[in-house]
Design an enzyme around this catalytic site. Sequence first.
Site, PDB file in Angstrom:
ATOM      1  N   ASP A 214       0.804  -1.378  -0.579  1.00 36.91           N
ATOM      2  CA  ASP A 214      -0.514   0.013  -0.298  1.00 36.91           C
ATOM      3  C   ASP A 214       1.009   1.529  -0.080  1.00 36.91           C
ATOM      4  OD1 ASP A 214      -2.584   1.172   0.782  1.00 36.91           O
ATOM      5  OD2 ASP A 214      -2.029   1.877   2.260  1.00 36.91           O
ATOM      6  N   GLU A 273       1.334  -0.887  -4.755  1.00 42.31           N
ATOM      7  CA  GLU A 273       0.311   0.614  -5.101  1.00 42.31           C
ATOM      8  C   GLU A 273       0.767   1.768  -5.988  1.00 42.31           C
ATOM      9  OE1 GLU A 273      -3.635   2.953  -3.551  1.00 42.31           O
ATOM     10  OE2 GLU A 273      -1.460   3.008  -2.080  1.00 42.31           O
TER      11      GLU A 273
HETATM   12  C1  NOJ Z   1      -4.642   2.930  -0.317  1.00 38.31           C
HETATM   13  C2  NOJ Z   1      -5.777   2.176  -0.436  1.00 38.31           C
HETATM   14  O1  NOJ Z   1      -6.288   1.299  -1.419  1.00 38.31           O
HETATM   15  C3  NOJ Z   1      -6.241   3.317   0.261  1.00 38.31           C
HETATM   16  O2  NOJ Z   1      -7.869   2.388   0.192  1.00 38.31           O
HETATM   17  C4  NOJ Z   1      -6.577   3.981   2.211  1.00 38.31           C
HETATM   18  O3  NOJ Z   1      -7.452   4.766   1.816  1.00 38.31           O
HETATM   19  C5  NOJ Z   1      -4.515   4.184   1.846  1.00 38.31           C
HETATM   20  N1  NOJ Z   1      -3.811   3.712   0.680  1.00 38.31           N
HETATM   21  C6  NOJ Z   1      -4.430   4.702   3.021  1.00 38.31           C
HETATM   22  O4  NOJ Z   1      -3.803   3.767   3.684  1.00 38.31           O
END
Ligand code: NOJ
Length: 556
Positions: A214, A273
């Site tokens: 993430d 991500e």
């Molecule tokens: C990226 C995630 O995909 C999202 O859903 C989340 O709110 C943020 N990171 C914070 O962790």
Amino acid sequence: MPSAPMPSADSWWQSAAIYQLYVRSFADGNGDGIGDLAGVRAHLPYLAALGIDAIWFNPWYPSPMADAGYDISDYRSIDPVFGTLAEADALIAEAHAHGIKIIIDVVPNHGSDQHPWFLAALAAGPGSAERSRFWFRPGRGDHGELPPNNWQSIFGGPAWTRVTEADGSPGEWYLHLFAPEQPDFNWASPDVRLEFEDVLRFWFARGVDGIRIDSAALLCKDASLPDVTGAEPPGPAHPYTDRDDVHLIYQSWRAIADSYSASQHGGRMLIGEIWLPDAARLARYVGPGELHTVFNFPYLNCPWDAGALREVIDQTLALSAGAPATWVLSNHDVDRVVSRYGRADTSFDLERRPYFHAFPVDLPLGTRRARAAALLTMALPGSVYIYQGEELGLWEVQDIPDELRQDPIWARTHGADPGRDGCRVPLPWSGMEPPFGFSPFGAAADPWLPQPKDWRDLTVSASSGNPDSMLTLYRDALRIRRSSPELGDGPMTWQPTADGVLAFDRAPHGAGGLRCVANLSAAPVALPANAALLLSSGPLSGGLLPPDTTAWLRLG
Ligand code: NOJ
Ligand code: CA
């Protein structure tokens, strides 16, 4: 034409179809209105029959749920609302028995304000070793009443929150790039590095096949924490994104993944991500010895336009010289694809959701285009991600009553940004009215977000016997994709076409093979004469491929 390296035995992810499973909204086994692991286990046969190769689970860890589980208080367990660690172990084994790999989300940028480390940091006070695992700083102003710098949170409002010290006095501030309940870890701290390496080992040892990282570009910050000019939300030029030191972290994570890769279930994969628009900077993350893949957000954000799509596809394949491409149309953070493609502006941008929500949505048009996009996407070289409900043609629910909205983005922007609840509404499985089989009969609670009544036509049961449903299209496409050696990773060759049409061949030796033709123009187009139609996203008309329709053909 650019082509990706040949897959080795360990690289299942190079061609995989990966289902993104948002546990909270998938299926509720115990009737509390929230999806759980029992619900997932009961529906593994559905996923096996859909024809996917792997599941990516959004966070399933213990969490106060200030951001739907992205605020983690224990990285080595399962939240009781979802189930137990024993159930997760059983689920991993059952999925493997179905031939399905498991990818889990790890959130290294920030934890929960209820994580034991953060509680210990609060108790230990300024200057302590406990505080050095986070970003604590004194405030500015005469009495420390102003935040340490002008950074804004990605969820709206300042990126700093002031704490009250143990003696009751107003104290230091801590950094949170997201909600205040999500304090950022300080990756300069050796404790943080060792802790996450151990978390990776913990899950790989339990049989997990991959990790989705993430906010992967955000971990490392400039320790001088400089003000930014314009107080813009994070962009590529912001000092808190995409720093050189982050690559050292992923090199050590890669070594850990590789060290588990010889085991029974084959290779272990890392996917990042990273919302970086700059392909060259993105490419650094998939350089030698780093992440295996990254999400292809330029493709997700791209409008339904042949020229723009072709450009993104070419850029992606150029990047994939060192790493397999990924293709993604939607996820739990963005508007659902049938709604996006039904607007006058078919692009998307996380930071401009209110602008997109102001457009009327033509759902039949959006659905037609989403069907065409699904076949285009599944024909491209590499792996493909399918966000749960995409296979049912669910739309973005834009009319959730304000008092039922859950996403912190809604509250932190004071309603200016509706947030992401609209793509997280629980799945409709069966029946004529909510909860549509999401929760068992006689459930104690309603689904955690309300389902539109009109989803009765999109339930898994209603879709299953319907030759025109999105589900039937996904099942057919995934079956053909899996049984055709030309699809998945490998070379592709663009073919000359009329304006507004994308056509390419997937043929291992440059001849024969499969052709994909996507008609994004306003006029019907002819299909090649020496080819048999395998699948199309809509009916042909007089032998021609209508607008907003994609066909797969076997070349004679
Ligand atoms: C990226 C995630 O995909 C999202 O859903 C989340 O709110 C943020 N990171 C914070 O962790
Ligand atoms: Ca439940």
